[in-house]
Motif scaffolding. Sequence first.
Motif, PDB file in Angstrom:
ATOM      1  N   THR A  57       0.846  -1.185   0.000  1.00  0.00           N
ATOM      2  CA  THR A  57       0.000   0.000   0.000  1.00  0.00           C
ATOM      3  C   THR A  57       0.886   1.241   0.000  1.00  0.00           C
ATOM      4  O   THR A  57       2.040   1.183   0.454  1.00  0.00           O
ATOM      5  CB  THR A  57      -0.952   0.020   1.208  1.00  0.00           C
TER       6      THR A  57
ATOM      7  N   LYS B 198       2.338   9.481  -0.628  1.00  0.00           N
ATOM      8  CA  LYS B 198       1.461   9.791  -1.763  1.00  0.00           C
ATOM      9  C   LYS B 198       2.047  10.899  -2.615  1.00  0.00           C
ATOM     10  O   LYS B 198       2.934  11.626  -2.194  1.00  0.00           O
ATOM     11  CB  LYS B 198       0.090  10.201  -1.237  1.00  0.00           C
TER      12      LYS B 198
ATOM     13  N   GLU C  52      -4.200   2.161  -3.099  1.00  0.00           N
ATOM     14  CA  GLU C  52      -4.850   1.705  -1.870  1.00  0.00           C
ATOM     15  C   GLU C  52      -4.294   0.356  -1.452  1.00  0.00           C
ATOM     16  O   GLU C  52      -4.028   0.129  -0.279  1.00  0.00           O
ATOM     17  CB  GLU C  52      -6.358   1.612  -2.051  1.00  0.00           C
ATOM     18  N   TYR C  53      -4.163  -0.547  -2.418  1.00  0.00           N
ATOM     19  CA  TYR C  53      -3.584  -1.858  -2.150  1.00  0.00           C
ATOM     20  C   TYR C  53      -3.150  -2.495  -3.451  1.00  0.00           C
ATOM     21  O   TYR C  53      -3.619  -2.145  -4.524  1.00  0.00           O
ATOM     22  CB  TYR C  53      -4.576  -2.793  -1.437  1.00  0.00           C
TER      23      TYR C  53
ATOM     24  N   LYS D 132      -5.645  -1.594  -6.535  1.00  0.00           N
ATOM     25  CA  LYS D 132      -6.626  -0.522  -6.660  1.00  0.00           C
ATOM     26  C   LYS D 132      -5.928   0.803  -6.376  1.00  0.00           C
ATOM     27  O   LYS D 132      -5.267   0.957  -5.346  1.00  0.00           O
ATOM     28  CB  LYS D 132      -7.762  -0.731  -5.668  1.00  0.00           C
ATOM     29  N   GLU D 133      -6.054   1.731  -7.315  1.00  0.00           N
ATOM     30  CA  GLU D 133      -5.476   3.052  -7.148  1.00  0.00           C
ATOM     31  C   GLU D 133      -6.585   4.064  -6.891  1.00  0.00           C
ATOM     32  O   GLU D 133      -7.732   3.847  -7.285  1.00  0.00           O
ATOM     33  CB  GLU D 133      -4.659   3.446  -8.384  1.00  0.00           C
ATOM     34  N   LYS D 134      -6.228   5.167  -6.220  1.00  0.00           N
ATOM     35  CA  LYS D 134      -7.236   6.164  -5.860  1.00  0.00           C
ATOM     36  C   LYS D 134      -6.676   7.562  -6.061  1.00  0.00           C
ATOM     37  O   LYS D 134      -5.526   7.831  -5.724  1.00  0.00           O
ATOM     38  CB  LYS D 134      -7.644   5.961  -4.406  1.00  0.00           C
TER      39      LYS D 134
ATOM     40  N   GLU E 280     -13.546  12.081  -5.437  1.00  0.00           N
ATOM     41  CA  GLU E 280     -12.600  10.970  -5.397  1.00  0.00           C
ATOM     42  C   GLU E 280     -12.950   9.970  -6.495  1.00  0.00           C
ATOM     43  O   GLU E 280     -14.109   9.765  -6.821  1.00  0.00           O
ATOM     44  CB  GLU E 280     -12.686  10.362  -3.998  1.00  0.00           C
TER      45      GLU E 280
ATOM     46  N   ASP F 117     -11.578   5.986  -7.964  1.00  0.00           N
ATOM     47  CA  ASP F 117     -10.668   4.857  -7.831  1.00  0.00           C
ATOM     48  C   ASP F 117     -10.835   3.925  -9.015  1.00  0.00           C
ATOM     49  O   ASP F 117     -11.830   3.957  -9.718  1.00  0.00           O
ATOM     50  CB  ASP F 117     -10.846   4.112  -6.510  1.00  0.00           C
TER      51      ASP F 117
END
Length: 185
Positions: free
Chosen positions: A75, A79, A97-98, A126-128, A135, A137
């Motif tokens: 993760t 950022k 995110e993970y 998963k990206e955000k 927001e 993702d």
Amino acid sequence: MKANIAALAVPLIGLGLLSSVHADEHSPAYLSLGYGHHEQDDRFFGDDRFETGELIGKLGGRVNNWFGVEMRAGTTINKNEEDLRGLPGVKGEYAIEYFYGLYAKLSWANRTAFTPYLLGGYTEGKEKLDTDLGEEDQKFYDSSYGAGVDMDVNERVGLNVEYMFYYDKDNVTLKGPAASVYWKF
């Protein structure tokens, strides 16, 4: 999702079997914690590329001196935050995110403390992107590959450096160096 979890559970069962491979050899199973400094193509901020920092955990084991399996998950802890491309004054913050994956590891066994290896497998994540406007993702997945070197400090502890390509798809890449500490059990 259940199929992915089941697919990752199989190597865990295999690690239990690996621990009894040879009583006279060092233990083939290991647990690792490290940091990756990853670069990717910019599709949000207007630069050519941007970088993030990921905390990465690994669980793996050797089947023999040449072949092993490894699971990893990570993760973002550092950022990327900047103004969004085409929207002056609107800030965005990008993070993974993970991510998790399953990999085959081909090692060059030798009589030194250094063991070079090649790694190949599959990664999902998963990206955000958080912005002042909301927001968004998105999930990603791709085949992954890399190379690195394990260095045994003693019988149970070692250091690792590697360079991984986690995904390279649709003109977007996630790649970079990582360093970790591992413990064999």
